[in-house]
Design an enzyme around this catalytic site. Sequence first.
Site, mmCIF file in Angstrom:
data_model
loop_
_atom_site.group_PDB
_atom_site.id
_atom_site.type_symbol
_atom_site.label_atom_id
_atom_site.label_comp_id
_atom_site.label_asym_id
_atom_site.label_seq_id
_atom_site.Cartn_x
_atom_site.Cartn_y
_atom_site.Cartn_z
ATOM 1 C CD1 TRP A 188 -2.382 1.670 2.431
ATOM 2 C CD2 TRP A 188 -2.765 1.616 0.235
ATOM 3 N NE1 TRP A 188 -3.360 2.597 2.154
ATOM 4 C CE2 TRP A 188 -3.619 2.586 0.816
ATOM 5 C CE3 TRP A 188 -2.824 1.414 -1.149
ATOM 6 C CZ2 TRP A 188 -4.512 3.344 0.072
ATOM 7 C CZ3 TRP A 188 -3.726 2.179 -1.903
ATOM 8 C CH2 TRP A 188 -4.546 3.119 -1.296
ATOM 9 N N GLY A 219 -10.934 3.456 1.832
ATOM 10 C CA GLY A 219 -11.852 3.227 0.720
ATOM 11 C C GLY A 219 -11.532 1.902 0.047
ATOM 12 C CB ALA A 232 -1.681 -2.133 -2.826
ATOM 13 C CE LYS A 234 -11.465 -2.589 4.720
ATOM 14 N NZ LYS A 234 -10.297 -3.270 4.126
ATOM 15 C CG ASP A 282 -12.243 -0.743 2.231
ATOM 16 O OD1 ASP A 282 -11.734 -1.519 1.411
ATOM 17 O OD2 ASP A 282 -11.601 -0.217 3.153
ATOM 18 C CB SER A 287 -9.113 -9.060 -0.108
ATOM 19 O OG SER A 287 -9.264 -9.027 1.299
ATOM 20 N NE ARG A 288 -2.221 -7.196 2.227
ATOM 21 C CZ ARG A 288 -1.507 -6.163 2.648
ATOM 22 N NH1 ARG A 288 -0.425 -6.354 3.370
ATOM 23 N NH2 ARG A 288 -1.876 -4.933 2.366
ATOM 24 C CB VAL A 332 0.460 -7.033 8.021
ATOM 25 C CG1 VAL A 332 -0.626 -6.689 9.039
ATOM 26 C CG2 VAL A 332 1.826 -7.076 8.696
ATOM 27 C CD GLU A 338 -3.559 -3.148 9.475
ATOM 28 O OE1 GLU A 338 -3.739 -3.578 10.638
ATOM 29 O OE2 GLU A 338 -2.887 -2.132 9.215
#
Length: 333
Positions: free
Chosen positions: A11, A136, A140, A191, A244, A254-255, A279, A281
């Site tokens: 990011w 938002g 990345a 989210k 988001d 999406s991780r 990571v 989050e």
Amino acid sequence: MTIAVLGAGSWGTALARLLGEKGHAVRLWDHDVRRAANIQRDRVNARYLPSFELPHSVIVTGDARYATAEAEAIVIAVPSSAVRSLLNEHGGHFVDVPAVLSAAKGLEPSTGMRVSEICIELLGEAARPRLAVLSGPNLATELARNVPTATVIASENRELATLLQCILHTRYLRPYTSEDVIGVELGGALKNIIAIAAGISDGLGYGDNTKASLMTRGLAEIIRLGEKLGARRDTFWGLSGVGDMIATCAGRLSRNYRVGAGLAEGKSLETVLAEMGQVAEGVPTTEAAIRLSERAGVEAPIIKSAYSVLFGGTPAIRATSELMERGAKGELW
């Protein structure tokens, strides 16, 4: 404008690249001095954002003092769990910087604090009018590909939000402004938990009915908790909430989604995170959200279920059954 981007993950690198392409003098900081030197030499972040070359207006460094020297804006792009240590070690470099933008999407696991709250605690109340947050549907890799994207910049200082909006606005990134710092931060953080649940759902083969139900009822939990914590309800219907959530629940970019999918396959959390090497989050944020919901007296069964799978050893399929077998009720928002 001279801008320091602190954090050279995917990011932070994508934001540095965007700002550099717009003509700003960007200094991208990585805590790993050797990795910073490699990125500076190769002009590519091979670990976190391969295949995307950095413009020459971006200087990559492992020296935080150099990165922030003469900076007119600082972008915080480290994981939320690392913000406190970043400010404890380098907060002195923030004192005279007129704009500080948090691009972290998470909550501090030990305290449940938002990143802006950590900044104000460690930098002092005088930092409040210089502080803004960004959130938002901003994956990345897609931003690096110049995919048309929208985002939200929130600050209690409307002039600051407008300034940062102009700095970041390009033909492929359209920032909107908001004054609801709490809502924008909570939407971007919470989210991620629902994205983990969406990954579990898809990993178990449940289909779109289940995922849509999880997203909708997850949003209800986020709104209930957010309002209790001082956010505006309408913020969660915007880019940093629904927007988001759609992006992070969609699939493999999406991780957090990938964490859920891995857990559904029967892998341990430690294995999933080790395989990703990045990571997610939503994992520490789930810990923080449980504490916040209990403190606020807000019922959050999906968040609680995600916590039980992540940290309680509950099999994903059993957690799903427990959610479905809860007592029937009306659809209350």
